[in-house]
Enzyme design. Sequence first.
Site, mmCIF file in Angstrom:
data_model
loop_
_atom_site.group_PDB
_atom_site.id
_atom_site.type_symbol
_atom_site.label_atom_id
_atom_site.label_comp_id
_atom_site.label_asym_id
_atom_site.label_seq_id
_atom_site.Cartn_x
_atom_site.Cartn_y
_atom_site.Cartn_z
ATOM 1 C CG ASP A 40 7.598 -4.185 -2.235
ATOM 2 O OD1 ASP A 40 7.119 -5.314 -2.027
ATOM 3 O OD2 ASP A 40 6.944 -3.149 -2.090
ATOM 4 C CG HIS A 93 3.709 3.421 -0.729
ATOM 5 N ND1 HIS A 93 4.437 3.303 0.438
ATOM 6 C CD2 HIS A 93 2.827 2.379 -0.712
ATOM 7 C CE1 HIS A 93 4.012 2.242 1.087
ATOM 8 N NE2 HIS A 93 3.046 1.669 0.431
ATOM 9 C CD GLU A 99 7.427 5.159 0.855
ATOM 10 O OE1 GLU A 99 6.267 5.492 0.575
ATOM 11 O OE2 GLU A 99 7.695 4.402 1.804
ATOM 12 C CG ASN A 105 2.803 7.032 1.423
ATOM 13 O OD1 ASN A 105 2.359 6.119 0.737
ATOM 14 N ND2 ASN A 105 4.046 7.057 1.863
HETATM 15 P P1 PGA Z 1 -1.535 -2.943 2.922
HETATM 16 O O1 PGA Z 1 -0.267 -2.190 2.307
HETATM 17 O O2 PGA Z 1 -2.017 -3.856 1.820
HETATM 18 O O3 PGA Z 1 -1.014 -3.716 4.090
HETATM 19 O O4 PGA Z 1 -2.532 -1.915 3.256
HETATM 20 C C1 PGA Z 1 -0.336 -1.692 1.018
HETATM 21 C C2 PGA Z 1 0.885 -0.861 0.713
HETATM 22 O O5 PGA Z 1 1.430 -0.218 1.626
HETATM 23 O O6 PGA Z 1 1.287 -0.816 -0.459
#
Ligand code: PGA
Length: 259
Positions: free
Chosen positions: A67, A138, A143, A136
Amino acid sequence: MEVIVKKDYEQMSRLAAQMIADVVRENPRCVLGLATGSTPLGTYKELIRMHKKEGLDFSQAASFNLDEYVGVKPTHKQSYWYFMYHNLFRHINIPLENVHVPDGTAADVEAHCAWYDDEIERWGGIDIQILGIGGNGHIAFNEPGTAVFSRTNWVALDKRTIEDNARFFKRKSDVPRFAITMGIGTILEARRVVLLANKASKAEAIAATVEGPITAIVPASALQLHPNCTIITDRAAAGKLKRKYGSTPRKLPKVRKKK
Ligand code: PGA
């Protein structure tokens, strides 16, 4: 879905790096699916060590990132291109012409998303996709509510994601509201998927992903549909799982050849 619970972040990262290195050694022309975020940093550090100390060779490998923020240039310090370049690409010998990160500044975002999916196919598909997970549930920027078979697309970021990512920006209002993300359907097409999660803040999302129903409200739960998916966590992120899981990858016992 295989679940492996490691003692801590270092052990989780070492195992993930080993899995990637196995793919690279077996097929030097492999296509890696890469993720940004704090979770895979330890894995990338270990891959860099393997490249420098053990000669792990990425010279024929290619990569696709999950992304990128819309409207953010690759030179911006919070762009995912910048993150990947500084935390991995510049330290290993993967040719930059083989690496792909969605272009957040594309003039026609929708055409770019369609091109990205086609490009993955042209390179022969992703051999191993690394994923983090949001608090959450995702995966990439898919999302809660995202269709299980979605393709690479532009999306509006969830309120929780904006709050989670605010720590990387001066002000919460600086966090981009839109992103380009590989779709869940695109991710499910990878030949192998490895999702990493550490810290207690991920425990609920991991429990819902592994032991809950497949639901669009927990995008990572779609991984239950994938035939070759491994979830690697530290003990804290496994804290809300009800069942007990192993700490080593499953392996078939060696069959002795009959004489
Ligand atoms: P993080 O983010 O590795 O910084 O915890 C993971 C994500 O939001 O997919």
